[in-house]
Design a protein around this motif. Structure first.
Motif, PDB file in Angstrom:
ATOM      1  N   MET A   1       0.036  -1.400  -2.589  1.00  0.00           N
ATOM      2  CA  MET A   1       0.817  -1.936  -3.695  1.00  0.00           C
ATOM      3  C   MET A   1       0.201  -3.234  -4.209  1.00  0.00           C
ATOM      4  SD  MET A   1       4.931  -2.511  -3.695  1.00  0.00           S
ATOM      5  CE  MET A   1       5.827  -3.176  -5.102  1.00  0.00           C
TER       6      MET A   1
ATOM      7  N   PRO B   1       2.553   1.990  -8.325  1.00  0.00           N
ATOM      8  CA  PRO B   1       3.138   1.993  -6.980  1.00  0.00           C
ATOM      9  C   PRO B   1       4.437   1.224  -6.845  1.00  0.00           C
ATOM     10  CG  PRO B   1       1.464   0.307  -7.077  1.00  0.00           C
ATOM     11  CD  PRO B   1       1.485   0.970  -8.444  1.00  0.00           C
ATOM     12  N   ILE B   2       4.910   0.567  -7.901  1.00  0.00           N
ATOM     13  CA  ILE B   2       5.960  -0.432  -7.708  1.00  0.00           C
ATOM     14  C   ILE B   2       7.312   0.203  -7.395  1.00  0.00           C
ATOM     15  CG2 ILE B   2       7.268  -2.280  -8.826  1.00  0.00           C
ATOM     16  CD1 ILE B   2       4.712  -3.097 -10.269  1.00  0.00           C
TER      17      ILE B   2
ATOM     18  N   GLY C   1       7.163   2.071  -4.239  1.00  0.00           N
ATOM     19  CA  GLY C   1       6.998   1.137  -3.139  1.00  0.00           C
ATOM     20  C   GLY C   1       8.311   0.501  -2.732  1.00  0.00           C
TER      21      GLY C   1
END
Length: 394
Positions: A71, A107-108, A111
Motif C-alpha cells: 500500500m 490498494p487503498i 487495504g
C-alpha cells in the motif's frame, strides 16, 4: 489503532479526492495541452482503468506481503503520478501520470478492509471500515467547489502538485503506522486450509455488481435524465450537490447504524429502499423534480454499504485467499458501473419517447437490484449454513 486509523482515513480521503478531481482539472488540462476529444476521453478513463485492473493483483500482494508495504509503495507511485501530471507538457506524460495516480489509489480501499479485518472481529471491522469510508468521503467534496476555487486562484498545475504532496504524506503515514503482520481473531482466517470453496461467496456477486448503480446515475446519467425529462433549464448542479450531500450524510450515519443492527440487516434494508426508489422512478420518471432528486439520492446512497458487504465477505474467506477474494469482488463493483452505463446507453438508443426511455432505464435498474436482493436473501442462509458446518469455520 490510535495512529493507524487516522492514517487509513487520510489515505481513503486522498483516494476519494482523486476519484473525482478530474471533473474539475480535466477541462483545464485539455485546454492547456490542446488535447483532442479522443485524447481527453483516454485521459479521463486512465485512472479508473489502472485502478480496476489492479484489484486482484493488489489482493494477491496483500496475501503474500501484508498491507503496509504494498500500500505504501503504490501510494508513492500515485504521488509521483500526480507530480508527473503537474509537470506534463503533452498527452502521453499526462496519460502516464493519470495511470500512476490510479495505481496509487488502487490498494487503498481494499487495504482498509483487509487491515481492519485482520485486526478485529467482523462486526467491529465493519463499523471501523464504515467510519473510515464516511470520513474519506469528504475527499469527494474537496474535489468539487474547493478545488474549483483553488484552480481559479493558482491553476491546475499547483493543484496537482499539492495533491502529490498530500499523497506522499499519506503514503509515509501508512508506512510508519501500520503493523506489517497481523493475527486474525477469526478461526477461519487462522486456519487457511479446509473445506472453503469459492461457491461460498457466490451469493455476494450480484450485490457487488449492483452496489454502485446509483453512482452510474450520479456520475453520468443523472444530467441527461434531468434535462431530458424536466427541461434544459433544470438546475442539475444543485440536484447533484444535494444527492452528494445526502450520500455523505448517510455514510456518516452508517457506523452508528451498525452498532444497533447487523450488517446483513442493513444490506437487505438498503436494497429494499433502493429497489422501491427505482420502481417508482420507472413507473413515473417525470412526476416531479423533487421525487426525481429523492430517488437519485437514495440510489446513490446505496453505495455506502460497500464496506459492509466486503466485510461480510472477509468473514467467509480463508487467510490464504482473503486478498484475492476481496480483489475479485471489488473488481465486480467497477465492472457493474461500466456495464450499467453501457446498458443504459443501449436502451437510450432505442429511440423511444423520453418518458419511456428513462422508465426503461430505471426499470432495468430495478430488475438488477431485485435479482441481487433475491439472491442475497435466499442464498445467504445456505452459504452461512455451509460455513457453520465446516470444521474450519467459527
Amino acid at each position: 489503532m490510535r495512529t493507524s486509523l487516522p492514517a487509513l482515513c487520510a489515505a481513503f480521503l486522498a483516494s476519494m479526492y482523486f476519484r473525482s478531481y478530474f471533473g474539475v482539472v480535466g477541462p483545464l488540462i485539455s485546454d492547456e495541452l490542446a488535447l483532442s476529444p479522443v485524447e481527453f476521453g483516454w485521459l479521463a478513463s486512465a485512472f479508473f482503468g489502472s485502478f480496476a485492473l489492479l484489484q486482484i493483483p493488489v489482493g494477491i500482494a496483500f496475501d503474500r506481503w501484508g498491507v503496509r508495504r504494498p500500500m505504501a509503495l503504490m501510494m508513492l507511485v500515485g504521488a509521483a503520478g500526480s507530480g508527473l501530471l503537474a509537470a506534463s507538457s503533452g498527452f502521453w506524460s499526462a496519460f502516464a501520470g493519470q495511470v500512476a495516480v490510479g495505481i496509487g489509489c488502487a490498494p487503498i480501499f481494499m487495504g482498509v478492509l483487509y487491515y481492519l479485518g485482520r485486526l478485529h472481529s467482523p462486526e467491529k471491522a465493519g463499523r471501523l471500515a464504515a467510519t473510515v469510508s464516511s470520513i474519506g468521503s469528504v475527499g469527494a467534496l474537496l474535489s468539487a467547489s474547493p478545488l474549483s476555487w483553488f484552480t481559479a486562484e493558482w491553476g491546475w498545475r499547483a493543484a496537482c502538485w499539492t495533491a502529490s504532496v498530500m499523497m506522499l504524506g499519506c503514503a509515509l503515514s501508512i508506512a510508519v503506522t501500520l503493523r506489517q503482520s497481523l493475527s486474525s481473531p477469526n478461526a477461519l482466517q487462522a486456519n487457511g486450509a479446509g473445506t472453503w470453496r469459492l461457491s461460498h461467496l457466490l451469493y455476494l456477486v450480484p450485490i457487488c455488481f449492483t452496489l454502485s448503480l446509483g453512482g452510474t446515475f450520479r456520475n453520468a446519467w443523472a444530467g441527461p435524465y434531468l434535462t431530458d425529462v424536466f427541461g434544459r433549464g433544470t438546475d442539475v448542479g444543485t440536484v447533484l450537490t444535494a444527492v452528494s450531500v445526502f450520500g455523505i450524510a448517510t455514510s456518516f450515519a452508517l457506523p452508528f447504524a451498525l452498532v444497533r443492527w447487523r450488517g446483513r440487516t442493513l444490506v437487505t434494508a438498503t436494497y429494499m429502499v433502493g429497489l422501491l426508489s427505482a420502481v417508482l422512478l420507472a413507473v413515473s420518471p417525470g412526476s416531479s423534480i423533487f421525487a426525481a432528486s429523492a430517488g437519485l439520492a437514495l440510489l446513490y446512497a446505496m453505495g455506502n454499504i460497500h464496506p459492509v458487504a466486503m466485510t461480510e465477505a472477509q468473514a467467509l474467506l480463508p487467510d490464504r485467499a482473503r486478498g484475492v477474494g476481496l480483489g475479485a469482488l471489488n473488481t465486480l463493483v467497477f465492472l457493474g458501473v461500466s456495464a450499467s452505463s453501457a446498458v443504459f446507453g443501449a436502451l437510450a438508443e432505442l429511440r423511444l419517447s423520453v418518458a419511456a426511455t428513462y422508465g426503461l432505464i430505471f426499470g432495468a435498474t430495478a430488475t438488477a437490484l431485485a435479482i441481487a436482493l433475491a439472491v442475497y436473501v435466499v442464498c445467504r442462509p445456505k452459504a452461512i449454513a455451509v460455513q457453520e458446518a465446516a470444521p474450519v469455520f467459527d
